[in-house]
Write an enzyme that holds these catalytic residues in place. Sequence first.
Site, short mmCIF file in Angstrom:
data_model
loop_
_atom_site.label_atom_id
_atom_site.label_comp_id
_atom_site.label_asym_id
_atom_site.label_seq_id
_atom_site.Cartn_x
_atom_site.Cartn_y
_atom_site.Cartn_z
CE1 TYR B 95 -16.56 52.92 96.52
CE2 TYR B 95 -16.70 53.86 94.32
CZ TYR B 95 -16.11 52.98 95.22
OH TYR B 95 -15.07 52.18 94.79
CG ASP B 154 -15.19 52.57 83.69
OD1 ASP B 154 -14.69 52.78 82.58
OD2 ASP B 154 -14.79 51.67 84.46
CG HIS B 392 -22.26 47.72 91.66
ND1 HIS B 392 -22.65 47.85 90.36
CD2 HIS B 392 -21.34 48.68 91.87
CE1 HIS B 392 -21.99 48.85 89.81
NE2 HIS B 392 -21.20 49.36 90.70
CE1 TYR B 476 -11.59 53.31 95.33
CE2 TYR B 476 -10.99 55.62 95.39
CZ TYR B 476 -11.70 54.59 94.82
OH TYR B 476 -12.49 54.83 93.73
NE ARG B 477 -15.55 57.06 95.53
CZ ARG B 477 -15.69 57.29 94.22
NH1 ARG B 477 -14.79 56.83 93.37
NH2 ARG B 477 -16.69 57.98 93.75
C1 FAD Z 1 -20.58 50.99 86.72
C2 FAD Z 1 -19.81 51.99 87.57
C3 FAD Z 1 -18.49 52.27 87.27
C4 FAD Z 1 -17.78 53.20 88.03
N1 FAD Z 1 -16.48 53.49 87.68
C5 FAD Z 1 -15.81 54.43 88.38
C6 FAD Z 1 -14.48 54.79 88.00
O1 FAD Z 1 -13.95 54.29 86.99
N2 FAD Z 1 -13.82 55.70 88.75
C7 FAD Z 1 -14.42 56.30 89.82
O2 FAD Z 1 -13.79 57.15 90.45
N3 FAD Z 1 -15.67 56.00 90.18
C8 FAD Z 1 -16.39 55.08 89.50
N4 FAD Z 1 -17.69 54.80 89.88
C9 FAD Z 1 -18.27 55.44 91.08
C10 FAD Z 1 -19.05 56.75 90.80
O3 FAD Z 1 -20.14 56.51 89.96
C11 FAD Z 1 -18.22 57.88 90.22
O4 FAD Z 1 -17.09 58.10 91.02
C12 FAD Z 1 -18.97 59.21 90.08
O5 FAD Z 1 -18.20 60.11 89.31
C13 FAD Z 1 -19.27 59.87 91.43
O6 FAD Z 1 -20.43 60.63 91.34
P1 FAD Z 1 -20.44 62.19 91.00
O7 FAD Z 1 -19.31 62.47 90.11
O8 FAD Z 1 -21.81 62.54 90.56
O9 FAD Z 1 -20.12 62.88 92.41
P2 FAD Z 1 -21.13 63.43 93.47
O10 FAD Z 1 -22.14 62.39 93.78
O11 FAD Z 1 -21.63 64.75 93.08
O12 FAD Z 1 -20.13 63.62 94.68
C14 FAD Z 1 -19.63 62.57 95.45
C15 FAD Z 1 -19.58 62.99 96.92
O13 FAD Z 1 -18.60 63.99 97.08
C16 FAD Z 1 -19.06 65.04 97.94
N5 FAD Z 1 -19.17 66.26 97.17
C17 FAD Z 1 -19.46 66.32 95.84
N6 FAD Z 1 -19.45 67.58 95.43
C18 FAD Z 1 -19.16 68.35 96.50
C19 FAD Z 1 -19.01 69.74 96.66
N7 FAD Z 1 -19.13 70.56 95.63
N8 FAD Z 1 -18.73 70.21 97.89
C20 FAD Z 1 -18.58 69.34 98.92
N9 FAD Z 1 -18.70 68.02 98.81
C21 FAD Z 1 -18.99 67.52 97.61
C22 FAD Z 1 -20.41 64.60 98.45
O14 FAD Z 1 -20.26 64.00 99.70
C23 FAD Z 1 -20.89 63.58 97.42
O15 FAD Z 1 -21.73 62.61 97.97
C24 FAD Z 1 -18.41 53.85 89.14
C25 FAD Z 1 -19.74 53.55 89.42
C26 FAD Z 1 -20.44 52.64 88.65
C27 FAD Z 1 -21.88 52.38 88.99
#
Ligand code: FAD
Lengths: 131, 528
Positions: B95, B154, B392, B476-477
């Site tokens: 995403y 995950d 992906h 949803y996203r």
């Molecule tokens: C194999 C695989 C499996 C996955 N499975 C899941 C799953 O089970 N469930 C799921 O939800 N996702 C899943 N994902 C998607 C994703 O990897 C996760 O959601 C991951 O937790 C998001 O990245 P992050 O937590 O580092 O958030 P970040 O990258 O830090 O934040 C996401 C976005 O939120 C905003 N943001 C973050 N922090 C702040 C802040 N403090 N203030 C303002 N804006 C902010 C920004 O726009 C940022 O780009 C998966 C991805 C992969 C590759």
Amino acid sequence: MRYALICLSAFAVCGAALAQGADYAPPPMSPIQPAVDPASLSDPAQRRGHEVFGKWCSACHGDAPGMPGTQALEAKYGGQIPALVEERADLTPELVEFYVRNGISVMPHFRKTEISDADLDDLSAYLTRDR
Amino acid sequence: MAGAAATPPGVSEAVFADALNRFAGVVGAENVYSEEEDVALYRDAYSPLWDEREEKLASAAVAPASAEEVQAVARIANELRIPLYPVSTGRNLGYGGSAPVLSGSVVLDLKRMNRILDISERDATVLVEPGVSYFDLYRHIVDNGLKLWIDCPDPGWGSVIGNAMDRGGGVTTGAYRDHFGSHCGMEVVLADGDIIRTGMGAMPGANTWQQNRYGYGPWVDGIFSQSNYGIVTKMGFWLMPAPDAYLSGTIAAHRHQDVIPLIDVMNRLENIGAFTGYPQVGSPVLFQAGAGAAPEELEAQARASGQPVWTCRLQFYGGRKVNEAQWEYCQEQFAAAIPGATFQRGEEYDLPLTPEQAEALGTEKVSFGIPNLGRFSIGARSEFNDMPTSGHVWFSPILPRTGEGLLAAQKVLFEAAEQLKPYNLSVLPMPFANWQRTFIFLINFPIYRDKDANRQTREAFRKLVKICAENGLGEYRTAPAFMNDVGDTYSFNDHALRRFHERLKDAVDPNGILSAGRYGVWPRHLRT
Ligand SMILES: Cc1cc2nc3c(=O)[nH]c(=O)nc-3n(C[C@H](O)[C@H](O)[C@H](O)COP(=O)(O)OP(=O)(O)OC[C@H]3O[C@@H](n4cnc5c(N)ncnc54)[C@H](O)[C@@H]3O)c2cc1C
């Protein structure tokens, strides 16, 4: 060596739990033990590198079932070289740096706020240690 | 191609250099990244635009260590009109990774703010900073022997805050699976550097910030998720008290039409609390028969292979006796609604798991609140896959939690795959129940280091967004490359919701410095 390590980590968990006055011990994260015993490392940089590996690498490259990095290297090299990067003798600091900073396939690159240059040096020291 | 943008759009080199100097004055020069090789580390490793002119690239990154430093950086950026893009752990793979939506933005990397500020076993709450990952929180719980569970996505290296900000989901109990929904209280730095606390956090001296999420007056928390109105510097969450025992059981239904009562009963039982875990609806024969197989074919295939047409796996967290009684009650309810339904008792454990039990669980660890990275096997090289991908993007539409809704949505996707045949989509949509009142599909579009293949993927993705929207199915996203496309589909009353989002944007961030373009919300000077 491995057996000793299980006892060691079980003790660490119990110790922490007792400090809280509880007997509750949630399972540690997998892999539950590192492939290499840190006590076998005398060089402080290698020991720090072992920690970096445990924090950033072992959840994919560990010695446990279903580790995507370990599985990928197993499939890639068909057992010709170890699938566990910690057991490889052919890694160079340049190679370690290349993969950490460029990634490969589904393994992303790592930012310096995650693995700093100093961490990377330690990680290289660990993965290229003289065995 | 360069891995970094030279300067933010509309900002001169001199002003940019001044900004970076002033940022360095706040966070220390070592925490400002402006060398190309360092900035390139903020590229989205799974970008469907990799190495193309449109790839979304940062111009620099700044990594503050405290809310005060975030405020100071915001003030400078606001004064000099420097676009900022905050990320927490920046692991939003699938995403958008850690790349900004607007090329040239400076990524505000909050990874260094990694303190667990307060955790209470008694209240089952936690207050964290953005850089705290699920791994970090889990380690803290283990090290302190706390009887608490986390609900993680995950990938365990993601941020508890970042995931919630993108409204991610997990797989334990309904109340915790919705990660934004399980938060309680926020601290947010606004574009002008002001700082607010929401809910009870607004009352100095109240010690209920993580207990009551609403406080007094209009509740604003929701507007900070999937948006660009503020930078979250602290966030509280409700955690699940660790249960004593686990049980799973699977219901098998043997006729195609059974899917309707199967999902109705499942919903009712979840909504009255008769089972407590994440329900999983599946169809073993759909995987074998392939996309678009007729009901009769599926039933014939099921008879021939001795498999059910549909399955529903339930999970129970509680005490042994309670789980037992709930499973028994659930079986009675399904048996009454679905003639011929059969039942299979699954795994059962006394909790906490032993380390060996946990290690053997593979990716299922998340059902026990144990973070891991096993799911990265998707697309990775393995004995079953000699064509590894470079990641992906997820296509993830919301659909009704009914049998009819599921069958209709599957039909839409099967027909879309037919219509989009030249793109060679492999679509076998099964429903995921992460959110309690709807399903989502999670369809994986592989990404390669191949511009032509990625261009095709983008085209197919955009067409699918449209086809799904025409059938009432909305994502949803989504990844930044598609945020405008998906935003366009939420169009009731001539895009009144987007116009409202824009009015809010102009009010809270008049210079448009924060996360321009995120979720299709652009500041005034960048609207087309
Ligand atoms: C194999 C695989 C499996 C996955 N499975 C899941 C799953 O089970 N469930 C799921 O939800 N996702 C899943 N994902 C998607 C994703 O990897 C996760 O959601 C991951 O937790 C998001 O990245 P992050 O937590 O580092 O958030 P970040 O990258 O830090 O934040 C996401 C976005 O939120 C905003 N943001 C973050 N922090 C702040 C802040 N403090 N203030 C303002 N804006 C902010 C920004 O726009 C940022 O780009 C998966 C991805 C992969 C590759």
